[in-house]
Every structure is written in C-alpha cells, then in structure tokens.
Design an enzyme around this catalytic site. Structure first.
Site, PDB file in Angstrom:
ATOM      1  N   LYS A   1       4.814 -11.382   3.123  1.00 47.17           N
ATOM      2  CA  LYS A   1       3.384 -11.629   2.840  1.00 47.17           C
ATOM      3  C   LYS A   1       3.188 -11.716   1.333  1.00 47.17           C
ATOM      4  O   LYS A   1       3.745 -10.920   0.578  1.00 47.17           O
ATOM      5  CB  LYS A   1       2.508 -10.512   3.430  1.00 47.17           C
ATOM      6  CG  LYS A   1       1.028 -10.682   3.081  1.00 47.17           C
ATOM      7  CD  LYS A   1       0.110  -9.851   3.963  1.00 47.17           C
ATOM      8  CE  LYS A   1       0.011  -8.387   3.602  1.00 47.17           C
ATOM      9  NZ  LYS A   1      -0.501  -8.126   2.238  1.00 47.17           N
TER      10      LYS A   1
ATOM     11  N   GLU B   1      -9.112  -9.687   3.603  1.00 49.46           N
ATOM     12  CA  GLU B   1      -9.454  -8.293   3.279  1.00 49.46           C
ATOM     13  C   GLU B   1     -10.797  -8.192   2.565  1.00 49.46           C
ATOM     14  O   GLU B   1     -11.044  -8.902   1.564  1.00 49.46           O
ATOM     15  CB  GLU B   1      -8.339  -7.669   2.403  1.00 49.46           C
ATOM     16  CG  GLU B   1      -8.648  -6.227   2.014  1.00 49.46           C
ATOM     17  CD  GLU B   1      -7.451  -5.442   1.497  1.00 49.46           C
ATOM     18  OE1 GLU B   1      -6.323  -5.956   1.537  1.00 49.46           O
ATOM     19  OE2 GLU B   1      -7.666  -4.290   1.064  1.00 49.46           O
TER      20      GLU B   1
ATOM     21  N   ASP C   1       5.592  -6.982   2.530  1.00 52.39           N
ATOM     22  CA  ASP C   1       4.875  -7.448   1.335  1.00 52.39           C
ATOM     23  C   ASP C   1       5.846  -7.749   0.205  1.00 52.39           C
ATOM     24  O   ASP C   1       6.746  -6.942  -0.067  1.00 52.39           O
ATOM     25  CB  ASP C   1       3.916  -6.350   0.844  1.00 52.39           C
ATOM     26  CG  ASP C   1       2.484  -6.599   1.258  1.00 52.39           C
ATOM     27  OD1 ASP C   1       2.136  -7.751   1.593  1.00 52.39           O
ATOM     28  OD2 ASP C   1       1.708  -5.631   1.245  1.00 52.39           O
TER      29      ASP C   1
ATOM     30  N   SER D   1       0.851  -1.199   0.000  1.00 60.13           N
ATOM     31  CA  SER D   1       0.000   0.000   0.000  1.00 60.13           C
ATOM     32  C   SER D   1       0.883   1.243   0.000  1.00 60.13           C
ATOM     33  O   SER D   1       0.417   2.354  -0.284  1.00 60.13           O
ATOM     34  CB  SER D   1      -0.934   0.002   1.220  1.00 60.13           C
ATOM     35  OG  SER D   1      -0.206  -0.253   2.402  1.00 60.13           O
TER      36      SER D   1
END
Ligand code: KIV
Length: 263
Positions: A112, A181, A82, A44
């Site tokens: 991740k 999510e 990530d 993000s």
C-alpha cells in the site's frame, strides 16, 4: 486465500470487505481464525507498537520484520504491507526494489502506498512488475506535517474534486483498491460509486466497499481514539485487571496453587 480478483468480485456483488491493521503473530492468528478478509501490516506500527508520535520513523526493515510474523500467524489470509515513508517517494526504481523486498521476504500479497497524482508512475511501475498495489487517499499520515495535523480531509469543493480525480487516476494506474481515510461520508460515497475497484474506508462513513480499523483501537487498548473508532472491547481495562490479579496472588502466595505446580 483471497486474491485481488476477489476484491473486485466483492464490489461487483455489493458485499463488504473487512480489513484490520495488525503487526504480530498472535493478533494475525486471531484475525485469520475469525475470517477477516485482509490484514494490513500498516505503518501505524510506528504509533501503536513503537510508541512514536507519527508513522514517519518506521523503516523498511522494521515493517518487513513485523510482516513476516503476521504471515506466520495468518498463512491463508490476504496480506497488504505499507511501504514506509521515503521507501517509494524518491524514485520508481527504488520503490520497485523496496516493494520487491517486501514481497519476497514477507510473503505479502500486495503493498500500500499513500498519495494520488504524484505517485502514479510509481504505481504503474510496481503493477507492471507484478506487484498488486492498494492506494490510500484522504488523510495520508505520512504527510501529517504537510497537512497540518491529523485532520478530516476533503472539506472544500476544490479538495473534493482533487480527491475524486486522484481516485480515478489511481484506478487507471492499476491499483486494485483504495483506502479512504478521514473524509466526509458523502464524498467517500461519491468516490466509491465512481470506481470499479473497491474502496476501504476508515473514518469515511458506511458507504465504502469495506472498512478497516487498527486491531488495538477496536479492542480498546488506548485511552484516546479518534471519533471513527468503535471500541468492541475494553481491552486495556481487562488486561490491567488480569495483571493486577496476578500481582495480588503472587504477593498473597495464592499463585501458584497446587493445580499449577509440579508435585
Ligand atoms: O497504517 C495503517 O494502519 C493504515 C490504516 C489505518 C489504513 O494505513
């Protein structure tokens, strides 16, 4: 510092895991000082820090740069990084090399990866090589174009069954926890109850084993945020007020005053 064993313990003891996505030294420092369980250096980053309209442009070098800063700010916190788009999808050998770089260069504790069945072999390869892996199911932002936008997932029976199956498969492949999510609360609860590993929800209701939010979202730095974001501070307004006051005082010559001047 927590380990992956603590994540399992939290689940067994019916407690909650807190995670925050953050990308730099000072925000990591704040998170560590208040005792967050886990920091995610999320991709993000692309949208929150770089101003991109998706997570896809984030590169391996960029996430490594940010993760190093986060580690300096939070030397004693469990950090997950990530794996950016196309750093693990091409083949499992390349995924291992890239995950290895993240672990070696940043001092992270885990990586991740987004996806279910299609990434199982890669997950197994990383786990067998000693790299803890967190999964990510539901709305997987790296697939935003394939999903047709940032939409709630798991609305049909068929998609719900697939998500439940993917969660089990990821658990069997060795992930130590899974981010869920933007899925309905009841589905997140079902998945959570069906697993031995903890789930960490974002837009998935309060029955997951933990919650994650993006630092800038929970502190209210953006005008628009998704329904699942709770703003714990009006950060943008507070920052704007402070900077406006600085501008005013400089223009009025009331800053710097004597207190802030070497006489
Ligand atoms: O990139 C990120 O910050 C994430 C969380 C929102 C789960 O993947």
């Amino acid at each position: 510092m927590k380990t992956i064993l603590d994540f399992l313990k939290v689940k067994r003891e019916n407690k909650k895991i807190t995670m925050i996505s953050t990308y730099d030294y000072w925000s990591a420092l704040i998170c560590e000082e208040v005792g967050i369980d886990c920091i995610l250096v999320g991709d993000s980053l692309g949208m929150v820090v770089q101003g991109q309209d998706s997570t896809l442009p984030v590169s391996l070098d960029e996430i490594i740069y940010h993760a190093k800063a986060v580690r300096r700010g939070a030397p004693n916190t469990f950090i997950v990084v990530d794996m950016p788009f196309l750093t693990y999808q091409v083949n499992k050998e390349e995924a291992l090399k890239n995950a290895g770089r993240i672990m070696q260069e940043t001092g992270a504790n885990a990586v991740k990866l987004e996806g279910g069945e299609e990434i199982l072999e890669t997950v197994e390869k990383l786990v067998k090589s000693g790299i803890p892996v967190m999964g990510h199911l539901g709305l997987t932002p790296q697939s935003v174009h394939a999903l047709g936008g940032y939409k709630v997932q798991g609305k049909t029976k068929e998609k719900q069954e697939k998500l439940k199956r993917d969660a089990k498969l990821l658990q069997d492949a060795g992930v130590f926890s899974i981010v869920l999510e933007a899925i309905p609360k009841s589905l997140a609860e079902d998945i959570t109850n069906s697993l031995e590993i903890p789930t960490i929800g974002i837009g998935a209701g309060n029955k997951t084993d933990g919650q994650v939010l993006v630092f800038h979202d929970l502190l209210g730095f953006f005008d628009k945020s998704p329904k699942f974001v709770k703003r714990y501070l009006e950060g943008k307004k507070l920052f704007k007020d402070a900077i406006s006051q600085f501008i005013k005082e400089v223009e009025e010559e009331t800053f710097p005053d004597e207190k802030h001047t070497y006489l």
